[in-house]
Design a protein around this motif. Sequence first.
Motif, mmCIF file in Angstrom:
data_model
loop_
_atom_site.group_PDB
_atom_site.id
_atom_site.type_symbol
_atom_site.label_atom_id
_atom_site.label_comp_id
_atom_site.label_asym_id
_atom_site.label_seq_id
_atom_site.Cartn_x
_atom_site.Cartn_y
_atom_site.Cartn_z
ATOM 1 N N ASP A 65 0.949 -1.174 -0.275
ATOM 2 C CA ASP A 65 0.148 0.182 -0.006
ATOM 3 C C ASP A 65 0.771 1.095 -0.120
ATOM 4 O O ASP A 65 1.840 1.355 0.747
ATOM 5 N N VAL A 66 0.475 2.103 -0.865
ATOM 6 C CA VAL A 66 1.128 3.449 -0.857
ATOM 7 C C VAL A 66 0.012 4.640 -1.402
ATOM 8 O O VAL A 66 -0.715 4.469 -1.955
ATOM 9 N N ASN A 67 0.241 5.761 -0.301
ATOM 10 C CA ASN A 67 -0.626 6.778 -0.661
ATOM 11 C C ASN A 67 -0.414 7.575 -1.831
ATOM 12 O O ASN A 67 0.656 7.417 -2.510
ATOM 13 N N ASP A 68 -1.559 8.116 -2.473
ATOM 14 C CA ASP A 68 -1.442 8.621 -3.834
ATOM 15 C C ASP A 68 -0.525 9.858 -3.967
ATOM 16 O O ASP A 68 -0.726 10.968 -2.995
ATOM 17 N N ALA A 69 0.632 9.888 -4.707
ATOM 18 C CA ALA A 69 1.426 10.923 -4.788
ATOM 19 C C ALA A 69 2.389 10.710 -6.082
ATOM 20 O O ALA A 69 2.565 9.575 -6.419
ATOM 21 N N CYS A 70 2.644 11.489 -6.871
ATOM 22 C CA CYS A 70 3.434 11.517 -7.984
ATOM 23 C C CYS A 70 4.779 10.707 -7.828
ATOM 24 O O CYS A 70 5.508 11.249 -6.880
ATOM 25 N N GLY A 71 4.727 9.604 -8.573
ATOM 26 C CA GLY A 71 6.121 8.850 -8.645
ATOM 27 C C GLY A 71 5.800 7.702 -7.315
ATOM 28 O O GLY A 71 6.704 6.844 -7.307
ATOM 29 N N PHE A 72 5.021 7.811 -6.478
ATOM 30 C CA PHE A 72 4.652 6.766 -5.363
ATOM 31 C C PHE A 72 6.237 6.638 -4.673
ATOM 32 O O PHE A 72 6.631 7.747 -4.113
ATOM 33 N N ILE A 73 6.387 5.499 -4.486
ATOM 34 C CA ILE A 73 7.791 5.550 -3.592
ATOM 35 C C ILE A 73 8.726 5.192 -4.556
ATOM 36 O O ILE A 73 9.884 5.730 -4.548
ATOM 37 N N SER A 74 8.767 3.935 -5.317
ATOM 38 C CA SER A 74 9.892 3.410 -6.137
ATOM 39 C C SER A 74 10.327 4.389 -7.167
ATOM 40 O O SER A 74 11.517 4.287 -7.345
ATOM 41 N N ASN A 75 9.588 5.183 -7.778
ATOM 42 C CA ASN A 75 10.230 5.722 -8.675
ATOM 43 C C ASN A 75 10.565 7.294 -8.397
ATOM 44 O O ASN A 75 11.481 8.027 -8.805
ATOM 45 N N ARG A 76 10.030 7.722 -7.051
ATOM 46 C CA ARG A 76 10.500 8.871 -6.507
ATOM 47 C C ARG A 76 11.966 8.544 -5.997
ATOM 48 O O ARG A 76 12.869 9.703 -6.097
ATOM 49 N N ILE A 77 12.470 7.498 -5.758
ATOM 50 C CA ILE A 77 13.725 7.292 -5.286
ATOM 51 C C ILE A 77 14.574 6.663 -6.488
ATOM 52 O O ILE A 77 15.697 7.193 -6.749
ATOM 53 N N SER A 78 14.285 5.709 -7.178
ATOM 54 C CA SER A 78 14.884 4.954 -8.255
ATOM 55 C C SER A 78 15.313 5.911 -9.436
ATOM 56 O O SER A 78 16.426 5.933 -9.994
ATOM 57 N N HIS A 79 14.299 6.756 -9.758
ATOM 58 C CA HIS A 79 14.533 7.616 -10.941
ATOM 59 C C HIS A 79 15.458 8.731 -10.737
ATOM 60 O O HIS A 79 16.207 9.113 -11.585
ATOM 61 N N VAL A 80 15.550 9.209 -9.312
ATOM 62 C CA VAL A 80 16.652 10.126 -9.227
ATOM 63 C C VAL A 80 18.234 9.526 -9.055
ATOM 64 O O VAL A 80 18.876 9.894 -9.728
ATOM 65 N N PHE A 81 18.273 8.135 -8.679
ATOM 66 C CA PHE A 81 19.458 7.390 -8.989
ATOM 67 C C PHE A 81 19.811 7.261 -10.297
ATOM 68 O O PHE A 81 20.859 7.641 -10.760
ATOM 69 N N MET A 82 18.872 6.731 -11.129
ATOM 70 C CA MET A 82 19.104 6.692 -12.651
ATOM 71 C C MET A 82 19.463 7.900 -13.470
ATOM 72 O O MET A 82 20.365 7.923 -14.269
ATOM 73 N N ASN A 83 18.656 9.200 -12.995
ATOM 74 C CA ASN A 83 19.057 10.378 -13.760
ATOM 75 C C ASN A 83 20.387 10.888 -13.187
ATOM 76 O O ASN A 83 21.228 11.283 -13.954
ATOM 77 N N GLU A 84 20.831 10.821 -11.879
ATOM 78 C CA GLU A 84 22.006 11.177 -11.578
ATOM 79 C C GLU A 84 23.035 10.428 -11.960
ATOM 80 O O GLU A 84 24.138 10.862 -12.399
ATOM 81 N N ALA A 85 22.947 9.101 -12.335
ATOM 82 C CA ALA A 85 23.833 8.305 -12.857
ATOM 83 C C ALA A 85 24.260 8.664 -14.363
ATOM 84 O O ALA A 85 25.304 8.624 -14.903
ATOM 85 N N ALA A 86 22.945 8.803 -15.037
ATOM 86 C CA ALA A 86 23.247 9.616 -16.326
ATOM 87 C C ALA A 86 23.768 10.634 -16.361
ATOM 88 O O ALA A 86 24.808 11.051 -17.241
ATOM 89 N N TYR A 87 23.785 11.665 -15.414
ATOM 90 C CA TYR A 87 24.721 12.822 -15.202
ATOM 91 C C TYR A 87 26.207 12.532 -15.139
ATOM 92 O O TYR A 87 26.969 13.275 -15.628
ATOM 93 N N LEU A 88 26.245 11.677 -14.524
ATOM 94 C CA LEU A 88 27.802 11.241 -14.239
ATOM 95 C C LEU A 88 28.274 10.793 -15.445
ATOM 96 O O LEU A 88 29.597 11.091 -15.639
ATOM 97 N N VAL A 89 27.869 10.019 -16.260
ATOM 98 C CA VAL A 89 28.320 9.755 -17.692
ATOM 99 C C VAL A 89 28.248 10.992 -18.510
ATOM 100 O O VAL A 89 29.505 11.296 -18.990
ATOM 101 N N TYR A 90 27.506 11.989 -18.410
ATOM 102 C CA TYR A 90 27.215 13.103 -19.447
ATOM 103 C C TYR A 90 28.486 13.986 -18.984
ATOM 104 O O TYR A 90 29.145 14.712 -19.754
ATOM 105 N N GLU A 91 28.668 14.176 -17.779
ATOM 106 C CA GLU A 91 29.751 15.075 -17.350
ATOM 107 C C GLU A 91 31.202 14.366 -17.215
ATOM 108 O O GLU A 91 32.102 15.334 -17.062
ATOM 109 N N GLY A 92 31.173 13.100 -17.728
ATOM 110 C CA GLY A 92 32.782 12.573 -17.727
ATOM 111 C C GLY A 92 33.268 12.070 -16.340
ATOM 112 O O GLY A 92 34.509 11.953 -16.449
#
Length: 305
Positions: A177-204
């Motif tokens: 059970d998760v209360n209604d909120a944009c991104g819920f739990i998993s994507n609020r956390i996991s997508h920050v990880f993935m996006n920041e990882a992409a930034y690390l590649v992008y910045e060399g």
Amino acid sequence: MTLVGVVGAGIMGAGVAQSLAQSGHAVRLVDISADALRTALDSIELNCRMSRMLGGPAVDAGEVLDRITTGTDLELLADTEVVIENITEDEALKRDLYPRLDRICQPGCVLVANTSAIPITRIASWTGRPAQVAGVHFMNPVPMKPAVEFIPGHHTSPEAQRTVRELLESMGKKPIDVNDACGFISNRISHVFMNEAAYLVYEGVASAETIDEVFRSCFGHPMGPLQTLDLIGVDTVLQSIEVLYQHFADSKYRPCPLLKQMVDAGLLGRKSGEGFYRHGPDSRGPADSAGRNGHLTAVRSATDH
């Protein structure tokens, strides 16, 4: 046995249809593309045949496929008891779809949004049956994941919640059970990880392999964030991050320009054969990524570890 409609025959929709059919339910799988439906059935058959080899149960592919009816017309859903929507994470497309489902589906049908970010109460507002709209965030690959996020909207009735819970449990899924909120739990956390990882590649700062190795070896994760991004799909992850960024207006969700460049270049991950890694027969070669100036350049990258 429940008659369940599944809208969208992409990776997630095919996985949901397979999981339902494996559990004995009759499935109506609908997509606007006949090619997507054929690809989905081929994928389901292959996954069933390989289930035992991948550590899952023995599955009769013929029996599973016999429970799935496909079509390109939403009218195929008219007599379904539950409809699970799995189309791309594009609010405009979903806003167009839900009123049509509302008109076509019988009054007692529960509409389930398999969304990774869009709030369920907002989706329910696009229908005349908000009490019968709920959210379920399935994880990929659906047949192999034992749990889901279950998100009732503000108006979701106890009866609708019970219907969805019972369906999930019959599929062998544990609803968390998760209360209604944009991104819920998993994507609020996991997508920050993935996006920041992409930034690390992008910045060399580091290569994709190095970043993923840190997550596997130091944190004990079975997959690194960029391997996961390739598995989900670069375009799918980007869409979800953009939803988070637009909803919260918070710079921590600002999409990495590299992800946008990769989508423009067709480097979508496993489904296109190349993303942060190469996938397929020549997967030991380099993958295209982005340099510190944001231009697509060759950066050494390996296949799955």
